[in-house]
Design a protein around this motif. Structure first.
Motif, short mmCIF file in Angstrom:
data_model
loop_
_atom_site.label_atom_id
_atom_site.label_comp_id
_atom_site.label_asym_id
_atom_site.label_seq_id
_atom_site.Cartn_x
_atom_site.Cartn_y
_atom_site.Cartn_z
N VAL A 53 0.83 -1.20 0.00
CA VAL A 53 0.00 0.00 0.00
C VAL A 53 0.87 1.25 0.00
CG1 VAL A 53 -1.57 1.39 1.41
CG2 VAL A 53 -2.02 -1.04 1.07
N MET A 54 1.85 1.30 0.90
CA MET A 54 2.67 2.50 1.02
C MET A 54 3.53 2.70 -0.23
SD MET A 54 1.56 3.76 3.75
CE MET A 54 2.67 5.18 3.75
N GLY A 55 3.96 1.61 -0.85
CA GLY A 55 4.73 1.73 -2.07
C GLY A 55 3.91 2.35 -3.19
N LEU A 56 2.66 1.92 -3.32
CA LEU A 56 1.78 2.48 -4.35
C LEU A 56 1.48 3.95 -4.08
CD1 LEU A 56 -0.70 -0.52 -4.73
CD2 LEU A 56 1.10 0.17 -6.34
N LEU A 57 1.29 4.29 -2.81
CA LEU A 57 1.05 5.70 -2.46
C LEU A 57 2.28 6.54 -2.74
CD1 LEU A 57 -0.97 5.40 0.87
CD2 LEU A 57 -1.85 5.76 -1.43
N ALA A 58 3.45 6.01 -2.39
CA ALA A 58 4.70 6.74 -2.63
C ALA A 58 4.94 6.95 -4.12
CB ALA A 58 5.87 5.99 -2.00
N ALA A 59 4.40 6.05 -4.94
CA ALA A 59 4.54 6.17 -6.39
C ALA A 59 3.54 7.17 -6.98
CB ALA A 59 4.36 4.81 -7.05
N GLY A 60 2.69 7.75 -6.13
CA GLY A 60 1.78 8.79 -6.58
C GLY A 60 0.47 8.30 -7.16
N GLN A 61 0.05 7.08 -6.78
CA GLN A 61 -1.17 6.54 -7.38
C GLN A 61 -2.45 7.22 -6.89
OE1 GLN A 61 -1.74 2.37 -7.82
NE2 GLN A 61 -0.12 2.27 -9.34
N LEU A 62 -2.42 7.83 -5.74
CA LEU A 62 -3.56 8.64 -5.27
C LEU A 62 -3.04 10.06 -5.06
CD1 LEU A 62 -5.32 6.23 -2.70
CD2 LEU A 62 -5.86 6.58 -5.13
N PRO A 63 -2.89 10.82 -6.14
CA PRO A 63 -2.18 12.10 -6.07
C PRO A 63 -2.85 13.17 -5.23
CG PRO A 63 -3.27 11.85 -8.20
CD PRO A 63 -3.37 10.52 -7.50
N ASN A 64 -4.14 13.04 -4.99
CA ASN A 64 -4.86 14.06 -4.23
C ASN A 64 -5.26 13.58 -2.84
OD1 ASN A 64 -4.80 16.01 -6.34
ND2 ASN A 64 -6.40 14.85 -7.39
N LEU A 65 -4.58 12.57 -2.34
CA LEU A 65 -4.89 12.02 -1.03
C LEU A 65 -4.78 13.09 0.05
CD1 LEU A 65 -5.52 9.26 0.40
CD2 LEU A 65 -3.08 9.18 0.94
N ARG A 66 -5.83 13.21 0.86
CA ARG A 66 -5.83 14.18 1.96
C ARG A 66 -5.73 13.51 3.32
NH1 ARG A 66 -10.67 18.30 0.00
NH2 ARG A 66 -9.53 19.22 -1.77
N ARG A 67 -6.27 12.30 3.42
CA ARG A 67 -6.21 11.59 4.70
C ARG A 67 -5.87 10.12 4.47
NH1 ARG A 67 -7.85 13.99 9.42
NH2 ARG A 67 -7.56 11.93 10.31
N LEU A 68 -4.97 9.62 5.29
CA LEU A 68 -4.68 8.18 5.39
C LEU A 68 -5.02 7.79 6.81
CD1 LEU A 68 -3.49 5.53 4.29
CD2 LEU A 68 -1.25 6.34 5.06
N ALA A 90 6.34 5.28 8.39
CA ALA A 90 7.34 6.34 8.56
C ALA A 90 8.38 6.32 7.45
CB ALA A 90 8.02 6.19 9.92
N GLU A 91 8.69 5.13 6.93
CA GLU A 91 9.71 5.01 5.89
C GLU A 91 9.34 5.76 4.62
OE1 GLU A 91 10.21 0.87 5.25
OE2 GLU A 91 11.24 0.50 7.15
N THR A 92 8.04 5.82 4.32
CA THR A 92 7.60 6.47 3.08
C THR A 92 6.72 7.69 3.35
OG1 THR A 92 5.79 4.85 2.99
CG2 THR A 92 7.73 4.41 1.64
N ARG A 93 6.64 8.11 4.61
CA ARG A 93 5.76 9.21 5.01
C ARG A 93 5.99 10.46 4.17
NH1 ARG A 93 2.76 12.40 5.53
NH2 ARG A 93 1.71 13.37 7.29
N GLU A 94 7.23 10.81 3.91
CA GLU A 94 7.54 12.05 3.21
C GLU A 94 7.19 12.00 1.73
OE1 GLU A 94 11.56 13.12 3.94
OE2 GLU A 94 11.25 13.52 6.08
N ARG A 95 6.88 10.81 1.22
CA ARG A 95 6.55 10.68 -0.20
C ARG A 95 5.04 10.64 -0.44
NH1 ARG A 95 9.91 5.58 -2.00
NH2 ARG A 95 9.01 6.10 -4.04
N LEU A 96 4.27 10.82 0.61
CA LEU A 96 2.82 10.97 0.43
C LEU A 96 2.54 12.35 -0.16
CD1 LEU A 96 1.37 9.48 3.75
CD2 LEU A 96 1.61 8.35 1.53
N PRO A 97 1.37 12.54 -0.76
CA PRO A 97 1.04 13.87 -1.30
C PRO A 97 1.16 14.96 -0.24
CG PRO A 97 -0.52 12.25 -2.09
CD PRO A 97 0.32 11.55 -1.07
N ALA A 98 1.60 16.11 -0.65
CA ALA A 98 1.79 17.23 0.28
C ALA A 98 0.49 17.53 1.02
CB ALA A 98 2.27 18.46 -0.48
N GLY A 99 0.61 17.67 2.32
CA GLY A 99 -0.56 18.01 3.13
C GLY A 99 -1.39 16.83 3.58
N ALA A 100 -1.08 15.61 3.11
CA ALA A 100 -1.85 14.44 3.54
C ALA A 100 -1.65 14.19 5.03
CB ALA A 100 -1.43 13.22 2.74
N VAL A 101 -2.73 13.92 5.73
CA VAL A 101 -2.71 13.69 7.17
C VAL A 101 -2.83 12.19 7.44
CG1 VAL A 101 -3.97 14.04 9.33
CG2 VAL A 101 -3.71 15.93 7.71
#
Length: 314
Positions: A53-68, A90-101
């Motif tokens: 899951v985190m790998g796919l998110l880090a790859a930008g598959q949900l580009p407008n994600l606001r909440r996880l 935590a390993e991929t936290r910084e690669r989530l979309p900007a502002g995602a909580v």
């Protein structure tokens, strides 16, 4: 160039702003207003599933994600390796979309100092929300069967002290379901107010009937009135939300506590394919055409609609 199926799926993924991950499917409470089926087999999310899951998110598959959000029907703190799961995030936290909580909702009965420190030190979680219903200790225990007000109050206070000691990295919110029928002496008792005031934010909510699969004795007239006033609009959870269950199965809505709306798996498909999945898109089409009764998961649900102009929230 013409519109392709891949374009449609990417557009659907761009519309998903809310993602729930259910670490654990069971709960230690039997709340009166909850639709969770306690007879179902317990399932726990494996680290490999979360890593995918985190790998796919880090790859930008949900580009407008606001909440996880790290919860669905079960109590997240029942996961046997919470620190390990938070470390993966935590390993991929910084690669989530900007502002995602990244948020975690708990009933706080198991919010021990050890678990509190794991959450705070992980730097994986931005927000901890606590279900603090009823408006008084007595109403709280009546609604949240199995919970003890004194334990929750003690755990919440301890979390606050530890959070402050470490620089307050985690924002806190009390989520309060407030049915008037449980409040004969007024909406807020002094002990309830005192505890609520220790949170960064307090949200008051009327009870909801979840997916309507069980009769919970809930007055959902306000939700249904909102739905009636907005014909042609889909419930925003159906439109904006995906939920990954412990075994990797994906359902369409975080009101689906019992996996009734599963239509795919993150283990065999990615978020782009799942967001654009024909089953999910078919549900949205029926809802927008005013044919909600044709959707098994949604037909008896009150629906959920954001106020005009409001941002989505879980």
């Amino acid at each position: 160039m013409g519109h392709t199926e891949a374009d449609g799926m990417s557009h659907a993924a761009a519309g998903v702003t809310l993602l729930n991950l259910e670490f654990n499917s069971t709960c230690n409470l039997h709340c009166r207003h909850c639709a969770l089926d306690h007879r179902k087999k317990r399932r726990i999310m494996e680290p490999a599933t979360l890593s995918r899951v985190m790998g796919l998110l880090a790859a930008g598959q949900l580009p407008n994600l606001r909440r996880l959000d790290l919860h669905n029907g079960g109590e997240t703190l029942l996961h046997p390796d919470l620190p390990g799961m938070l470390a993966i995030i935590a390993e991929t936290r910084e690669r989530l979309p900007a502002g995602a909580v990244v948020g975690l909702l708990t009933n706080a009965m198991l919010l021990t100092p050890e678990k509190s420190l794991a959450i705070i030190r992980s730097r994986a979680v931005d927000q901890v929300r606590v279900s603090l219903d009823g408006g008084s200790p007595e109403a709280f225990e009546a609604m949240r069967q199995g919970a003890r007000w004194d334990v929750v109050a003690k755990n919440v206070a301890a979390f606050g002290r530890l959070n402050d000691k470490h620089g307050h990295p985690v924002r806190t919110e009390a989520v309060c379901v407030m049915p008037p029928t449980l409040l004969p002496d007024g909406p807020f008792a002094p002990p309830f107010v005192a505890l609520a005031e220790t949170f960064d934010k307090v949200s008051l909510r009327p009870p909801h009937n979840w997916d309507g699969s069980r009769e919970l004795g809930i007055d959902d007239a306000s939700y249904r009135a909102t739905a009636a006033s907005r014909p042609g609009e889909a419930c925003f959870l159906l439109a904006r939300n995906l939920v990954v269950l412990p075994d990797g199965a994906v359902t369409a809505c975080c009101n689906d506590l019992n996996a009734r709306g599963v239509f795919g798996s993150i283990l065999t498909e990615d978020f782009i394919a799942l967001a654009g999945h024909p089953v999910r898109q078919g549900m949205l089409r029926l809802f927008r055409e005013g044919r909600k009764a044709g959707i098994e998961l949604c037909r008896d649900c009150s629906g959920f609609y954001a106020p005009p102009g409001a941002r989505e929230k879980a």
